[in-house]
Design a protein around this motif. Structure first.
Motif, PDB file in Angstrom:
ATOM      1  N   LEU A 290       0.754  -1.391   0.178  1.00 31.76           N
ATOM      2  CA  LEU A 290      -0.264  -0.323   0.009  1.00 31.76           C
ATOM      3  C   LEU A 290       0.989   1.399   0.022  1.00 31.76           C
ATOM      4  CD1 LEU A 290      -2.793  -0.902   2.778  1.00 31.76           C
ATOM      5  CD2 LEU A 290      -3.098  -1.032   0.308  1.00 31.76           C
ATOM      6  N   LEU A 293       2.365   1.697  -3.441  1.00 30.81           N
ATOM      7  CA  LEU A 293       1.597   2.465  -4.539  1.00 30.81           C
ATOM      8  C   LEU A 293       1.352   4.058  -4.414  1.00 30.81           C
ATOM      9  CD1 LEU A 293      -1.732  -0.461  -4.583  1.00 30.81           C
ATOM     10  CD2 LEU A 293       0.253   0.025  -6.069  1.00 30.81           C
ATOM     11  N   ASP A 319      -5.884   5.817  -9.698  1.00 30.41           N
ATOM     12  CA  ASP A 319      -6.814   5.126  -8.632  1.00 30.41           C
ATOM     13  C   ASP A 319      -7.757   4.074  -9.291  1.00 30.41           C
ATOM     14  OD1 ASP A 319      -5.298   6.989  -6.845  1.00 30.41           O
ATOM     15  OD2 ASP A 319      -6.440   8.669  -6.919  1.00 30.41           O
ATOM     16  N   ARG A 326      -4.801  -2.430  -4.890  1.00 30.86           N
ATOM     17  CA  ARG A 326      -5.218  -1.760  -4.196  1.00 30.86           C
ATOM     18  C   ARG A 326      -6.560  -2.835  -2.728  1.00 30.86           C
ATOM     19  NH1 ARG A 326      -6.010   3.554  -4.558  1.00 30.86           N
ATOM     20  NH2 ARG A 326      -3.901   4.066  -4.955  1.00 30.86           N
TER      21      ARG A 326
END
Length: 451
Positions: A290, A293, A319, A326
């Protein structure tokens, strides 16, 4: 019970010697057994440590490989990924502005005003009027821009744009995947090092429409070459090899990671502790994914020029594309936290014992309350009380199976399944404690049924 002549005590010299071990021999025997046990435990601990490191290193790679595999090979998953972009306001604004600019650039406003000035001059208009007509360039361009922007906005914000967006992405993705995987059933095909477009369907439709329009002899038109070579490249074979490798890695790397995690727990001398370590390590790796990212997102946004794509649209596109990756990382993080918490609560820690004791008192009190209300589970309750470990294992296994069979479970789904599992385990414990008699009495304990 007295030993028979055939039985051999643990400390005897064995059937061969027929004599008991001396104190020194017995001590040496115990020392050797302890040394062998220590060596065995050290070997298992070392092997489990190696497997743990491999599991933690492969966990993020397996997550990313599975995500890429789904996005590349699964057209439905890819369309589900990109579909929200068509209805996003930031992306729509970027598309509207880009199309408006392209259309307005095709209109030569300067030439229009020049023609107007020439027409006025030829018509004998006063020079002041002719000169003033040249100043109409900016207002005319603004008017054209407003009209085009309004028309494009109506199209882009309509359902037609969303449908065209989804259908276009579906066809393009399916065609590219078919070409790179060697599928010869689509319109876009790979032949050797060339990419060809099959136009046979188009040729057939043209001939049929000519016939329908009255050109009966069109049905006799011979079919030309039904394929067109789009381009030729020596990199096509490499791209197909990369797709095959991705198919293998994306399918089997997650399976290998799960198998290594199971072997890590099974190899370790302390299974519960190693399960706690594996769950904690996987959770940490998901946190790192995470964080990575977030870093990649910032790097991407900094690399996109504002004149090419607005920052808000670029952020939305990034996104949207990585949202399933994610979400998968968050799901594994929640699963790891729950697993680590469960492994700890089954351990000998003071807090774990306190939680188990509190839960036992609550279920016992609830069972007694049901008994005072005249609700007794009888034989069923006694069976549940006798087989508490089995029922607990079955309920947990059912929850794990539900998550395995669930198509792309999210963190919320994991929390829901865990909540249902806890509620079912609590109800089974209450039913066991409502069996009648003294709920605190357990088989094999004073006051309980004889074992």
């Amino acid at each position: 019970m007295a030993a028979t002549p055939a039985s051999v005590p643990e400390d005897s010299g064995g059937p061969e010697s027929g004599r008991p071990l001396t104190a020194a021999e017995r001590e040496e025997y115990r020392r050797l057994r302890r040394a062998a046990t220590v060596r065995h435990r050290r070997a298992r601990r070392a092997g489990a440590s190696v497997l743990l490191v491999l599991t933690l290193l492969l966990a993020p790679l397996a997550l990313v490989a599975a995500w890429v595999h789904q996005e590349v090979f699964d057209t439905d998953r890819y369309v589900e990924t990109v579909a929200p972009l068509a209805s996003d306001e930031d992306v729509q604004n970027a598309v509207i502005n880009r199309l408006t600019t392209r259309v307005v650039d095709q209109v030569d406003v300067q030439a229009i005003t020049a023609s107007l000035s020439k027409a006025l001059a030829d018509a004998g208009a006063p020079p002041r009027v002719v000169d003033a007509s040249t100043a109409l360039t900016a207002p005319l361009r603004s008017a054209v821009t407003d009209v085009v922007h309004r028309i494009v906005s109506k199209v882009v914000t309509s359902d037609v744009f969303e449908q065209a967006w989804v259908q276009g992405n579906r066809r393009a993705h399916a065609a590219v995947v078919g070409m790179l995987t060697g599928n010869q059933s689509g319109a876009l095909r790979a032949q050797g090092d060339t990419v060809q477009l099959d136009i046979g369907v188009v040729v057939d439709q043209v001939k049929q429409r000519l016939v329908d329009a009255g050109f009966k002899r069109a049905s006799d038109i011979p079919s030309p070459d039904r394929s067109i070579t789009l381009f030729q490249t020596d990199q096509l074979t490499r791209a197909q090899d990369a797709m095959r490798l991705l198919n293998i890695v994306g399918t089997w790397l997650p399976v290998l990671t799960v198998v290594l995690a199971a072997l890590t727990v099974w190899t370790a001398p302390a299974h519960r502790f190693m399960l706690l370590a594996v769950a904690t390590g996987v959770g940490v790796m998901m946190i790192l994914v995470l964080v990575a990212l977030a870093v990649v997102r910032q790097v991407y946004l900094n690399s996109v020029p504002p004149q090419t794509l607005p920052a808000d649209a670029a952020a939305t596109i990034f996104d949207t594309f990585v949202r399933f990756l994610r979400e998968s990382a968050r799901t594994l993080l929640v699963t790891a936290v729950i697993t680590a918490l469960a492994a700890y609560l089954y351990g000998p820690g003071r807090a774990a014992r306190a939680v188990r004791s509190l839960t036992r008192r609550v279920t016992a009190a609830t069972g007694r309350a049901l008994g005072r209300a005249g609700v007794h589970t009888g034989l069923v309750g006694r069976w549940l009380d006798t087989h508490r470990s089995w029922t607990t294992a079955i309920v947990i296994a059912a929850g794990v199976l539900a998550l395995i069979l669930w198509n792309h479970p999210t963190a919320a789904v994991v929390a829901l399944v865990v909540g249902i599992v806890l509620v079912v385990m609590f109800l089974l414990a209450v039913l066991a404690d409502a069996r009648g008699g003294d709920p605190a009495a357990r088989p094999g304990t004073p006051g309980g049924a004889p074992s």
